[in-house]
Design a protein around this motif. Structure first.
Motif, PDB file in Angstrom:
ATOM      1  N   PHE A  69       0.518  -1.435  -0.117  1.00 61.67           N
ATOM      2  CA  PHE A  69       0.349   0.003   0.419  1.00 61.67           C
ATOM      3  C   PHE A  69       0.772   1.538  -0.018  1.00 61.67           C
ATOM      4  N   ASP A  70       0.201   2.543  -0.577  1.00 60.27           N
ATOM      5  CA  ASP A  70       1.200   3.812  -0.299  1.00 60.27           C
ATOM      6  C   ASP A  70       0.377   4.597   1.289  1.00 60.27           C
ATOM      7  N   ARG A  71       1.885   4.632   1.687  1.00 62.29           N
ATOM      8  CA  ARG A  71       1.263   5.430   3.385  1.00 62.29           C
ATOM      9  C   ARG A  71       0.855   6.545   2.687  1.00 62.29           C
ATOM     10  N   LEU A  72       0.137   7.075   3.878  1.00 63.91           N
ATOM     11  CA  LEU A  72      -0.612   8.216   3.706  1.00 63.91           C
ATOM     12  C   LEU A  72       0.661   9.349   3.386  1.00 63.91           C
ATOM     13  N   GLY A  73       0.135  10.322   2.061  1.00 62.08           N
ATOM     14  CA  GLY A  73       0.959  11.575   1.755  1.00 62.08           C
ATOM     15  C   GLY A  73       1.790  10.920   0.606  1.00 62.08           C
ATOM     16  N   ARG A  74       1.682   9.935   0.132  1.00 66.96           N
ATOM     17  CA  ARG A  74       2.449   9.097  -0.775  1.00 66.96           C
ATOM     18  C   ARG A  74       2.008   8.624  -1.676  1.00 66.96           C
ATOM     19  N   GLY A  75       1.849   9.127  -3.198  1.00 60.59           N
ATOM     20  CA  GLY A  75       1.520   7.717  -4.297  1.00 60.59           C
ATOM     21  C   GLY A  75      -0.216   7.783  -4.644  1.00 60.59           C
ATOM     22  N   GLU A  76      -0.455   7.250  -4.685  1.00 60.10           N
ATOM     23  CA  GLU A  76      -2.820   7.268  -4.464  1.00 60.10           C
ATOM     24  C   GLU A  76      -3.047   7.570  -3.530  1.00 60.10           C
ATOM     25  N   SER A  77      -2.188   8.527  -1.944  1.00 63.39           N
ATOM     26  CA  SER A  77      -3.260   8.235  -1.290  1.00 63.39           C
ATOM     27  C   SER A  77      -2.650   9.363  -0.102  1.00 63.39           C
ATOM     28  N   PRO A  78      -3.046  10.438  -0.688  1.00 63.79           N
ATOM     29  CA  PRO A  78      -2.996  11.717  -1.088  1.00 63.79           C
ATOM     30  C   PRO A  78      -4.185  11.960   0.804  1.00 63.79           C
ATOM     31  N   ALA A  79      -3.091  13.121   1.464  1.00 66.08           N
ATOM     32  CA  ALA A  79      -3.379  13.404   2.305  1.00 66.08           C
ATOM     33  C   ALA A  79      -3.190  14.322   2.569  1.00 66.08           C
ATOM     34  N   GLU A  80      -3.946  15.106   3.894  1.00 68.26           N
ATOM     35  CA  GLU A  80      -3.949  16.840   4.063  1.00 68.26           C
ATOM     36  C   GLU A  80      -3.528  16.554   5.640  1.00 68.26           C
ATOM     37  N   GLY A  81      -2.732  17.688   6.041  1.00 71.13           N
ATOM     38  CA  GLY A  81      -2.399  17.789   7.083  1.00 71.13           C
ATOM     39  C   GLY A  81      -1.328  17.063   8.243  1.00 71.13           C
ATOM     40  N   GLU A 148      13.349  17.786  15.923  1.00 66.78           N
ATOM     41  CA  GLU A 148      13.611  18.878  15.054  1.00 66.78           C
ATOM     42  C   GLU A 148      12.721  18.661  13.966  1.00 66.78           C
ATOM     43  N   ILE A 149      12.701  17.584  13.543  1.00 69.45           N
ATOM     44  CA  ILE A 149      12.269  17.462  11.763  1.00 69.45           C
ATOM     45  C   ILE A 149      11.464  17.937  12.718  1.00 69.45           C
ATOM     46  N   GLU A 150       9.837  17.651  13.428  1.00 73.92           N
ATOM     47  CA  GLU A 150       8.382  18.076  13.344  1.00 73.92           C
ATOM     48  C   GLU A 150       8.957  19.730  13.476  1.00 73.92           C
ATOM     49  N   ARG A 151       9.720  19.875  14.269  1.00 73.49           N
ATOM     50  CA  ARG A 151       9.092  21.298  13.911  1.00 73.49           C
ATOM     51  C   ARG A 151       9.165  22.252  13.317  1.00 73.49           C
ATOM     52  N   ALA A 155       6.943  24.548  11.083  1.00 71.37           N
ATOM     53  CA  ALA A 155       7.497  25.639  10.049  1.00 71.37           C
ATOM     54  C   ALA A 155       7.303  26.049   8.578  1.00 71.37           C
ATOM     55  N   ASP A 156       6.636  24.951   8.014  1.00 71.38           N
ATOM     56  CA  ASP A 156       6.992  24.561   6.369  1.00 71.38           C
ATOM     57  C   ASP A 156       8.240  24.128   5.975  1.00 71.38           C
ATOM     58  N   ASP A 157       9.292  24.551   6.444  1.00 71.18           N
ATOM     59  CA  ASP A 157      10.091  24.079   5.934  1.00 71.18           C
ATOM     60  C   ASP A 157      10.871  23.006   5.487  1.00 71.18           C
ATOM     61  N   HIS A 158      10.552  22.405   4.606  1.00 64.90           N
ATOM     62  CA  HIS A 158      10.626  20.956   4.448  1.00 64.90           C
ATOM     63  C   HIS A 158      11.783  20.726   3.184  1.00 64.90           C
ATOM     64  N   ALA A 187      11.358  17.697  -1.483  1.00 61.81           N
ATOM     65  CA  ALA A 187      11.064  17.388   0.162  1.00 61.81           C
ATOM     66  C   ALA A 187      10.362  18.067   0.159  1.00 61.81           C
ATOM     67  N   ARG A 188       9.119  18.520   0.181  1.00 60.19           N
ATOM     68  CA  ARG A 188       7.991  18.743   0.613  1.00 60.19           C
ATOM     69  C   ARG A 188       7.982  17.530   0.528  1.00 60.19           C
ATOM     70  N   THR A 189       8.056  16.203  -0.046  1.00 60.67           N
ATOM     71  CA  THR A 189       7.125  15.148   1.052  1.00 60.67           C
ATOM     72  C   THR A 189       7.578  14.159   2.313  1.00 60.67           C
ATOM     73  N   VAL A 190       9.207  15.156   2.935  1.00 62.41           N
ATOM     74  CA  VAL A 190       9.142  15.131   3.830  1.00 62.41           C
ATOM     75  C   VAL A 190       7.895  15.275   5.107  1.00 62.41           C
ATOM     76  N   ALA A 191       6.770  15.882   4.285  1.00 61.30           N
ATOM     77  CA  ALA A 191       5.798  15.730   4.523  1.00 61.30           C
ATOM     78  C   ALA A 191       5.037  14.784   6.009  1.00 61.30           C
ATOM     79  N   ALA A 192       5.306  13.590   4.383  1.00 60.59           N
ATOM     80  CA  ALA A 192       4.731  12.253   4.940  1.00 60.59           C
ATOM     81  C   ALA A 192       5.727  11.124   6.157  1.00 60.59           C
ATOM     82  N   TYR A 193       6.481  11.993   6.389  1.00 62.33           N
ATOM     83  CA  TYR A 193       8.283  11.515   7.491  1.00 62.33           C
ATOM     84  C   TYR A 193       7.491  11.603   8.745  1.00 62.33           C
ATOM     85  N   ARG A 194       6.643  12.617   9.350  1.00 63.43           N
ATOM     86  CA  ARG A 194       6.493  12.987  10.179  1.00 63.43           C
ATOM     87  C   ARG A 194       6.291  11.473  10.989  1.00 63.43           C
TER      88      ARG A 194
END
Length: 274
Positions: A69-81, A148-151, A155-158, A187-194
């Motif tokens: 499966f595509d984890r959240l925020g990746r591939g065909e599993s788009p997710a916001e927030g 630090e990743i979460e911070r 801050a949207d500093d992808h 770099a924006r895909t890092v939002a899925a790494y939280r």
């Protein structure tokens, strides 16, 4: 998290809706024997992970049920927030439900920590097959890294969040990404790494303080050609659980070879199913 997943199909891709309302894209192969659910680490989705796809197909050909499966925020599993650990665990729970209500989780890299957390949280996991869990730093160090990743994400500093996430990986991996014209998008895909960061911090704490409450069989694996810390991490996981086995398999560069891996997974899943 134990609510039944709502399933639908579009073209060749299946979708399930989690208890938190996220839509997860998945492929189901086989469907008759014990189930395995592949939980990837940071980065890949189904479209760019042919090794996992081939392994899943070989597991299905051996008579088992295999789900990728595509984890959240990746591939065909788009997710916001805020894509945190709770939402990711709900996605794993939905995949276990699709698999028939119980499954072996096959964790890869940070997916190992997510799989350990799923088992400790009481999801219906029959066993854990973990490939090269990136654990071993002191828990305090791992927690500071995750914080630090979460911070940076908050801050949207992808770009700096991605750099920080990859700071202990081979530097050529990051250099190749930064040299790409698609670096900003990558770099924006890092939002899925939280969730990866949160689960790694949790796992390291649990290993260090002896609270890794995982009673199911655990197979901790690593490749013949690997980074020196991977066998050490596997040994630490095995030492922390009551039913742990450590194993070296053909593989290199943090990945496995599909044929022997599929055979190992089929044997392990059948043993876990009793």
């Amino acid at each position: 998290m134990s609510c039944p997943a709502v399933r639908r199909q579009t073209g060749m891709t299946n979708y399930a809706t989690t208890s938190q309302g996220d839509h997860v894209a998945y492929d189901l192969r086989g469907g008759t024997g014990p189930a395995v659910v592949f939980v990837t680490g940071a980065g890949p989705d189904r479209a760019d992970d042919p090794i996992t796809a081939e392994t899943a197909q070989r597991v299905a050909d051996a008579g088992l049920t295999a789900i990728t499966f595509d984890r959240l925020g990746r591939g065909e599993s788009p997710a916001e927030g805020r894509l945190d650990l709770d939402r990711e665990l709900a996605a794993v729970a939905a995949m276990i439900d699709v698999a028939g209500g119980s499954a072996v989780l096959v964790g890869h890299s940070s997916g190992c920590a997510l799989s350990l957390r799923a088992a400790a949280a009481g999801l219906p996991v029959t066993g854990l097959a973990l490939w090269e869990a990136p654990l071993g730093d002191p828990a305090e160090t791992t927690q500071a890294w995750a914080d630090e990743i979460e911070r940076l994400l908050d801050a949207d500093d992808h770009e700096n969040a991605m750099r920080h996430y990859m700071k202990d990986m081979p530097p050529e991996w990051l250099a190749e990404m930064e040299a790409s014209p698609a670096w900003s998008a990558m770099a924006r895909t890092v939002a899925a790494y939280r969730a990866d960061a949160q689960s790694l911090a949790w796992a390291q704490h649990a290993l260090e303080d002896g609270t890794l409450d995982v009673a199911v069989p655990v197979l901790a694996m690593y490749g013949v050609e690997t980074f020196p810390e991977m066998p050490v991490a596997a040994a630490s996981i095995v030492a922390a659980v009551p039913k742990g086995t450590e194993k070296e398999l053909p593989g290199a560069m943090h990945s496995w070879e599909p044929v022997p891996m599929a055979a190992e997974l089929a044997e392990f899943a059948r043993a876990c199913a009793g």
